[in-house]
Design an enzyme around this catalytic site. Structure first.
Site, short mmCIF file in Angstrom:
data_model
loop_
_atom_site.label_atom_id
_atom_site.label_comp_id
_atom_site.label_asym_id
_atom_site.label_seq_id
_atom_site.Cartn_x
_atom_site.Cartn_y
_atom_site.Cartn_z
N SER A 30 -8.55 4.22 -2.52
CA SER A 30 -9.69 4.97 -3.04
C SER A 30 -9.69 5.03 -4.56
O SER A 30 -10.77 4.94 -5.18
CB SER A 30 -9.68 6.39 -2.45
OG SER A 30 -8.45 7.05 -2.73
N ASP A 86 0.69 6.22 -3.51
CA ASP A 86 0.76 7.39 -2.65
C ASP A 86 1.72 8.43 -3.20
O ASP A 86 1.52 9.63 -3.03
CB ASP A 86 1.17 6.98 -1.23
CG ASP A 86 0.16 6.02 -0.63
OD1 ASP A 86 -1.02 6.40 -0.53
OD2 ASP A 86 0.54 4.89 -0.28
N LYS A 96 3.85 3.02 -1.90
CA LYS A 96 2.51 2.48 -1.72
C LYS A 96 2.38 1.94 -0.30
O LYS A 96 3.37 1.74 0.38
CB LYS A 96 2.22 1.36 -2.74
CG LYS A 96 2.03 1.88 -4.16
CD LYS A 96 1.79 0.77 -5.17
CE LYS A 96 0.68 -0.18 -4.78
NZ LYS A 96 -0.62 0.50 -4.53
N GLU A 105 -0.20 -6.21 -2.37
CA GLU A 105 -0.08 -5.40 -3.59
C GLU A 105 1.21 -5.71 -4.32
O GLU A 105 1.22 -5.84 -5.55
CB GLU A 105 -0.15 -3.91 -3.23
CG GLU A 105 -1.54 -3.44 -2.83
CD GLU A 105 -1.56 -2.01 -2.35
OE1 GLU A 105 -2.61 -1.37 -2.46
OE2 GLU A 105 -0.52 -1.52 -1.83
#
Length: 232
Positions: A30, A86, A96, A105
């Protein structure tokens, strides 16, 4: 101010580090989506960059925003990756993978000269581990892999339940690479580098969500403004 507004502020602050002609890694999640949207506005204003997306979702978002894309097969290195997290600790080690894109990623981050992590300040923690640690696994021999993960965690002094991530259809969540994700609810990880090494030594583990030594800067947005943390 809402969490989403803070995420957009962090993304806007990270955009100040983008220069014309850069090759960029585009994160997933997000907060990273805000960065892609803001980057798209700059591109429409004349900024010349190319991006490598870390997921099919980000690829679609970038194309929708008019950002030119490339791949790591076509460029040697990336100048900068901007991605969310996160959890972030003071040493800029991360958890993450909450969005399921941790393998791509990490590949993109490792191919970048710099990585800027963007988040609202609630993601800054004293110790990693309260957020469940995503572990990407091969579906073959899952039970054996789960036992090996439990043993690796125990060797590092961490314990907690493991759960196979499910998709909205109730079946196992499948990553862009065709793998499954196991979420480890460990509570606290005292030695994240050692645990990362132990997990990646397991044959059935593809990658884990501990990002050690990859981030060079964190841009954190809070009610009192932007906070910058740089790697010591």
């Amino acid at each position: 101010m809402s969490s989403d507004e803070l995420k957009r502020q962090a993304a806007a602050a990270a955009l100040e580090h983008v220069r014309d002609g850069m090759k960029l890694g585009l994160g997933t999640g997000s907060t990273a989506k805000h960065f892609v949207e803001l980057l798209g506005e700059r591109v429409r204003g004349g900024l010349n960059v190319v991006g490598v997306p870390t997921s099919e979702v980000t690829r679609a978002d970038a194309l929708r925003c008019g950002i030119a894309l490339t791949t790591l097969d076509e460029v040697d290195r990336l100048d900068l990756t901007v991605d969310g997290a996160d959890e972030i600790n003071a040493a800029l080690n991360l958890i993450k993978g909450g969005g399921g894109a941790l393998l791509r990623e990490k590949i993109v981050a490792a191919a970048s000269d710099r990585m800027i992590v963007i988040a609202d300040e609630s993601k800054l923690v004293a110790n990693l581990g309260r957020f469940p640690l995503p572990i990407e696994v091969n579906s073959f021999g899952l039970a054996a892999t789960l036992r090996a993960i439990e043993e690796a965690c125990a060797e590092c002094g961490v314990f907690g339940p493991l759960s196979l991530r499910k998709g909205s259809d109730g079946h196992a969540f499948v990553t862009d690479g065709g793998h499954w994700i196991v979420d480890a609810q460990l509570g606290r990880i005292p030695d994240a580098p050692s645990l990362a090494d132990q997990l990646n030594a397991i044959p059935g583990v593809v990658e884990n969500g501990l990002f050690i030594g990859l981030a060079s800067m964190a841009v954190l947005a809070g009610p009192n403004g932007i906070r910058i943390i740089e790697r010591p």
